[in-house]
Design a protein around this motif. Structure first.
Motif, PDB file in Angstrom:
ATOM      1  N   ALA A 141      -7.748  -1.738   1.275  1.00 38.03           N
ATOM      2  CA  ALA A 141      -7.431  -2.813   2.223  1.00 38.03           C
ATOM      3  C   ALA A 141      -7.485  -4.174   1.527  1.00 38.03           C
ATOM      4  O   ALA A 141      -6.627  -5.043   1.768  1.00 38.03           O
ATOM      5  N   ARG A 142      -8.470  -4.368   0.667  1.00 36.72           N
ATOM      6  CA  ARG A 142      -8.563  -5.637  -0.071  1.00 36.72           C
ATOM      7  C   ARG A 142      -7.369  -5.807  -1.013  1.00 36.72           C
ATOM      8  O   ARG A 142      -6.813  -6.914  -1.139  1.00 36.72           O
ATOM      9  N   TYR A 143      -7.003  -4.744  -1.666  1.00 35.77           N
ATOM     10  CA  TYR A 143      -5.851  -4.780  -2.583  1.00 35.77           C
ATOM     11  C   TYR A 143      -4.578  -5.106  -1.804  1.00 35.77           C
ATOM     12  O   TYR A 143      -3.783  -5.974  -2.204  1.00 35.77           O
ATOM     13  N   PHE A 144      -4.399  -4.464  -0.658  1.00 35.42           N
ATOM     14  CA  PHE A 144      -3.199  -4.727   0.136  1.00 35.42           C
ATOM     15  C   PHE A 144      -3.170  -6.177   0.620  1.00 35.42           C
ATOM     16  O   PHE A 144      -2.115  -6.829   0.594  1.00 35.42           O
ATOM     17  N   THR A 145      -4.309  -6.684   1.046  1.00 37.84           N
ATOM     18  CA  THR A 145      -4.370  -8.076   1.522  1.00 37.84           C
ATOM     19  C   THR A 145      -3.938  -9.039   0.423  1.00 37.84           C
ATOM     20  O   THR A 145      -3.192 -10.004   0.669  1.00 37.84           O
ATOM     21  N   SER A 146      -4.388  -8.771  -0.788  1.00 36.02           N
ATOM     22  CA  SER A 146      -3.998  -9.616  -1.919  1.00 36.02           C
ATOM     23  C   SER A 146      -2.485  -9.568  -2.145  1.00 36.02           C
ATOM     24  O   SER A 146      -1.839 -10.615  -2.331  1.00 36.02           O
ATOM     25  N   LEU A 147      -1.921  -8.387  -2.123  1.00 36.48           N
ATOM     26  CA  LEU A 147      -0.470  -8.241  -2.312  1.00 36.48           C
ATOM     27  C   LEU A 147       0.295  -8.882  -1.157  1.00 36.48           C
ATOM     28  O   LEU A 147       1.332  -9.550  -1.366  1.00 36.48           O
ATOM     29  N   TYR A 148      -0.202  -8.679   0.044  1.00 33.01           N
ATOM     30  CA  TYR A 148       0.436  -9.249   1.244  1.00 33.01           C
ATOM     31  C   TYR A 148       0.527 -10.770   1.139  1.00 33.01           C
ATOM     32  O   TYR A 148       1.578 -11.374   1.414  1.00 33.01           O
ATOM     33  N   ILE A 204       6.281  -6.150   6.484  1.00 39.01           N
ATOM     34  CA  ILE A 204       6.448  -6.629   5.118  1.00 39.01           C
ATOM     35  C   ILE A 204       7.565  -5.837   4.442  1.00 39.01           C
ATOM     36  O   ILE A 204       7.728  -4.630   4.681  1.00 39.01           O
ATOM     37  N   ASN A 205       8.329  -6.516   3.620  1.00 40.37           N
ATOM     38  CA  ASN A 205       9.445  -5.888   2.907  1.00 40.37           C
ATOM     39  C   ASN A 205       8.886  -5.085   1.721  1.00 40.37           C
ATOM     40  O   ASN A 205       8.301  -5.666   0.802  1.00 40.37           O
ATOM     41  N   PRO A 206       9.039  -3.748   1.717  1.00 37.04           N
ATOM     42  CA  PRO A 206       8.425  -2.947   0.643  1.00 37.04           C
ATOM     43  C   PRO A 206       9.000  -3.239  -0.739  1.00 37.04           C
ATOM     44  O   PRO A 206       8.291  -3.116  -1.743  1.00 37.04           O
ATOM     45  N   PHE A 207      10.273  -3.653  -0.785  1.00 34.87           N
ATOM     46  CA  PHE A 207      10.874  -3.945  -2.081  1.00 34.87           C
ATOM     47  C   PHE A 207      10.267  -5.216  -2.669  1.00 34.87           C
ATOM     48  O   PHE A 207      10.024  -5.312  -3.877  1.00 34.87           O
ATOM     49  N   GLU A 208       9.978  -6.167  -1.800  1.00 35.06           N
ATOM     50  CA  GLU A 208       9.345  -7.398  -2.268  1.00 35.06           C
ATOM     51  C   GLU A 208       7.889  -7.127  -2.661  1.00 35.06           C
ATOM     52  O   GLU A 208       7.392  -7.662  -3.655  1.00 35.06           O
ATOM     53  N   LEU A 209       7.222  -6.283  -1.883  1.00 30.19           N
ATOM     54  CA  LEU A 209       5.852  -5.916  -2.241  1.00 30.19           C
ATOM     55  C   LEU A 209       5.823  -5.209  -3.602  1.00 30.19           C
ATOM     56  O   LEU A 209       4.900  -5.415  -4.405  1.00 30.19           O
ATOM     57  N   TYR A 210       6.836  -4.421  -3.851  1.00 29.87           N
ATOM     58  CA  TYR A 210       6.956  -3.725  -5.137  1.00 29.87           C
ATOM     59  C   TYR A 210       6.964  -4.714  -6.291  1.00 29.87           C
ATOM     60  O   TYR A 210       6.257  -4.536  -7.295  1.00 29.87           O
ATOM     61  N   TRP A 211       7.732  -5.793  -6.146  1.00 32.80           N
ATOM     62  CA  TRP A 211       7.792  -6.799  -7.209  1.00 32.80           C
ATOM     63  C   TRP A 211       6.475  -7.555  -7.332  1.00 32.80           C
ATOM     64  O   TRP A 211       6.070  -7.955  -8.440  1.00 32.80           O
ATOM     65  N   ALA A 212       5.788  -7.739  -6.215  1.00 30.17           N
ATOM     66  CA  ALA A 212       4.456  -8.362  -6.271  1.00 30.17           C
ATOM     67  C   ALA A 212       3.482  -7.464  -7.039  1.00 30.17           C
ATOM     68  O   ALA A 212       2.644  -7.957  -7.801  1.00 30.17           O
TER      69      ALA A 212
END
Length: 797
Positions: free
Chosen positions: A24-31, A406-414
């Motif tokens: 959850a912490r990792y996802f929050t950072s990426l988000y 959230i756009n998964p393709f953009e999250l991928y680049w993050a």
């Protein structure tokens, strides 16, 4: 159900909660990086640096490279040769091996030790690939065939484990139900085994003794299989439509109970059409589970079960999601992805009881979602058809109604930016390898989907970062040197497995149809007015011929004659009859009380049991004379060729008699392996040689080809005999059609009595390899002979 150990269950559940909080912490950072676009400047800078090596203008190198057109990357040997010709092979292998060290072994690339190992691996691969491209004549790479794998096992001293693995993989392949992809299941299982073996090799380093290395690699092969078995028989099975919803729930509860308690529950009551499948899977997974438990050190067992539960539970959460459900949160979509993608690779290390490595664990945790999002992007269309919920399919379905998604393709680049900058501290080699991989993935997707569909997909997923996307698409169009060896291997393996399955099906179809044809041609018709004595001989001959014989010898002749040499089937029917008559006669003689004294043959009483020894002896002689008459009836071929064939046939018959005499003389004696090989060749090998050489003689094949066929037959015959000896110890009387333990009862030396069961198995596979290698000298690809060798060593009768 087993009583659950409360403390064990508590630790496993706590382990999942901690992993979930971390995800959850990792996802929050990426988000946050996606929302405020903070990843864009760093990633743009990294791509600008990266492109200097991959987007070139005119140069002497590029001119030279155009001198030989780049072949399709799926054309394995031509592509390797092209890489070598253009001077690109070393860089190609370097980035490929480096990526494996990043993804599979969780290494950093700034360590001198790691770089040294990468360079040695690259040098070894380079040498091996260049050698194989010059010798394999376009066939599958040697590490994709059984002989090549067994040769590796011999070098590492892991023959017993590899023989065990061959048997296990064959069993798994035969139990993959319709509705699941056998090739996909096998590829994933093999990939897991290789991953575990790589971890052990990395742990061993250079200091381990040969004995310790062999022991650890033997264990790694078995552990890799035991862990990898969960992919086809848990993940793929639960993802498929094979089981009913009730069966899936019952099966999931069983798996969960095993992981929470550390003990596999009894299967319980199952009904319906999947009962046999479930019983087989439960038995195999129980054996695998217990093997892993036994080989876990006390320090790592808890970690292994925690990571396994994280993986299973995260998968299960994702699996029950429905694409029709419109209100999943971003956290519900991404946290299970982070958990399952990281834990699957963490398990590959904990399963071998490797010591704790915080750096590996952290890098692997952050790296996992990168792989999963890349895979989900590639599989997006199929996942959508299947109704599977992934970040991509869900975004496609609901992004217009759900601006919060959230756009998964953009999250991928993050994720990519985070890996390069934060996880690997902007290491230049890591930046190079990861961006190579990213652009390669988009290129492959574009090639597979077509430009129009690719552009439409990019228009939907990349609209939120237009300037960065413009740079990315320029790289997709213009960047070069981003291919990877593991992708080449993946494509080649999928192709190999599909082709192998087709060839195997063709082999069985051909074998069955040829056997039916031969069976229809064997029976003797009794002319009117014959004497009672001759009628008795004919009846006795037909009794022996009507048994459930395999007909391997005439089938082999028919395939070689008709399929390989283009002879007319009808023209060689007399030769097929003669071979089966000669073989059946030899069996009648072998079974006599004065020789092996057998009571059963081909699933029925032996001929001397039904009649008497004298009748059996005369019937054998009758069959031999009829065989010679059949060979003299090959009227569609040159007379001198037929005469040469008859002379050759009589010589081989002499050899077989000598082989049986040697066998009888050896009773009660301890033969050496060399002596046993000689007896075996004269008893068994010469008959296989005749089956190959006779059609070659009729087709007037070259002497070089005949020599190669003889060599193949020699090793095939010994392998065949060793398998017979193993079946005499391990076989089932009902399946074999004859009693087991005959050699022990007759005090006969055989491969098992001399070498033991394990040693005999190793010797059989050695002759399998030598036979397979002999095929390389034959100037034609003969899939039937390859699959015949597989039949020889894998048969149950």
């Amino acid at each position: 159900m087993h009583h659950m150990n409360v403390n064990f269950t508590k630790h496993v559940n706590e382990g999942y909660q901690l992993a979930e909080e971390r995800a959850a912490r990792y996802f929050t950072s990426l988000y946050n990086q996606v929302r405020n676009k903070s990843y864009v400047p760093a990633l743009t800078e990294d791509i600008q640096i990266w492109k200097r090596k991959h987007v070139r203008g005119y140069s002497g190198v590029s001119f030279f490279s155009r001198g030989k057109k780049k072949p399709d990357t799926r054309d394995y040997y031509r592509y390797i040769q092209w890489l070598n010709y253009t001077g690109k092979l070393d860089d190609y292998l370097d980035r490929s091996v480096s990526y494996i060290y990043l993804r599979d072994l969780g290494k950093t690339l700034d360590s001198p030790v790691t770089q040294n190992r990468i360079q040695r691996t690259v040098a070894d691969l380079n040498k091996h690939l260049l050698k194989s491209t010059n010798t394999n004549k376009g066939e599958s790479p040697e590490f994709m065939n059984l002989a090549g794998v067994y040769r590796w096992a011999q070098k590492e001293g892991t023959e017993a484990a590899v023989i065990w693995l061959f048997k296990k993989l064959r069993s798994v392949a035969s139990h993959i139900p319709e509705g699941m992809s056998a090739e996909h299941a096998q590829r994933k299982l093999i990939k897991i085994i290789l991953g575990v073996v790589l971890h052990v090799m990395d742990e061993l380093g250079d200091a381990a003794s040969p004995g310790e290395r062999s022991r650890r690699l033997d264990e790694a092969i078995r552990l890799g299989y035991s862990y990898g078995l969960t992919y086809p028989f848990i993940d793929d099975l639960l993802d498929s439509q094979i089981l009913t919803l009730q069966e899936k729930a019952q099966y999931s509860d069983l798996i969960r109970s095993a992981l929470l308690s550390g003990a596999v529950p009894e299967l319980g009551v199952w009904t319906g059409e999947n009962v046999k499948l479930i019983h087989y899977i439960h038995s195999e997974l129980t054996e695998a589970f217990e093997y892993i438990k036994q080989h876990q050190s006390p320090d790592t067992q808890q970690t292994f079960f925690e990571q396994s539960y994280v993986f299973f539970h995260a998968q299960d959460i994702d699996r029950v999601k429905a694409l029709t459900q419109p209100d999943y949160t971003n956290e519900e979509l991404y946290i299970p992805v982070i958990l399952k993608s990281s834990s699957s690779r963490l398990i590959a290390r904990s399963v071998i009881s490797a010591p704790e490595d915080a750096g590996f664990e952290e890098r692997t945790f952050f790296f996992g979602i990168y792989n999963q999002l890349a895979d989900d992007f590639a599989d997006m269309e199929q996942d959508l058809k299947d109704g599977a919920v992934t970040p991509y399919t869900y975004y496609l379905q609901y992004h217009e109604q759900r601006p919060d998604l959230i756009n998964p393709f953009e999250l991928y680049w993050a994720v990519v930016a985070n890996l390069i900058r934060s996880v690997y501290d902007s290491n230049a080699k890591v930046r190079e390898v990861i961006l190579d991989r990213v652009i390669n993935g988009l290129k492959r997707f574009k090639e597979r989907a077509g430009a129009e569909k690719y552009n439409k997909t990019m228009g939907m997923f990349a609209a939120g970062f237009p300037e960065l996307n413009q740079l990315i698409q320029k790289m997709v169009r213009k960047a070069d040197d981003v291919d990877f060896f593991d992708k080449l291997l993946r494509d080649r393996m999928v192709e190999h497995l599909k082709n192998d399955a087709r060839e195997q099906e063709d082999f069985h179809t051909t074998f069955k149809s040829a056997r039916t044809l031969i069976n229809s041609e064997l029976k003797f018709v009794k002319p009117q007015g014959i004497t009672a004595m001759k009628e008795q001989l004919i009846d006795a001959a037909n009794y022996s011929l009507e048994g459930d014989g395999k007909r391997v010898r005439p089938i082999l002749t028919w395939v070689m004659g008709v399929y390989e040499y283009g002879l007319e089937s009808e023209a060689i029917i007399p030769l097929l009859r003669s071979l089966e008559y000669m073989h059946t006669a030899s069996l009648i003689f072998d079974d006599l009380p004065s020789q092996d004294n057998a009571s059963t043959r081909r699933g029925r009483e032996t001929l001397h049991q039904v009649h008497n020894s004298a009748t059996a002896e005369l019937t054998g002689l009758y069959l031999i004379q009829r065989a010679i008459g059949e060979q003299a009836s090959l009227t569609r071929f040159k007379a001198e060729t037929v005469l040469a064939l008859i002379r050759y046939s009589s010589q081989k018959a002499e050899d077989m008699c000598m082989g049986q005499a040697m066998d009888l003389d050896s009773k009660g004696k301890n033969l050496t392996l060399e002596q046993l090989n000689m007896v075996c060749f004269y008893k068994t090998g010469v008959a296989f040689e005749a089956c190959l050489v006779m059609p070659a003689m009729l087709a007037e094949a070259s002497e070089a080809e005949v020599i190669a066929l003889r060599k193949f037959a020699y090793h095939m015959g010994i392998a065949f005999q060793i398998k017979d000896d193993l079946l005499d110890v391990e076989g089932d009387t009902d399946v074999l059609g004859k009693p087991v333990g005959k050699d022990v009862a007759n005090n006969n030396s055989n491969f098992v009595s001399i070498l033991g069961t394990e040693g005999a198995s190793k010797e059989m596979w050695e002759h399998y390899c030598l036979a397979t290698e002999a095929l390389q000298a034959i100037p034609r690809n003969i899939p039937f002979l390859k699959h015949l060798m597989n039949y020889v060593v894998n048969r149950e009768r």
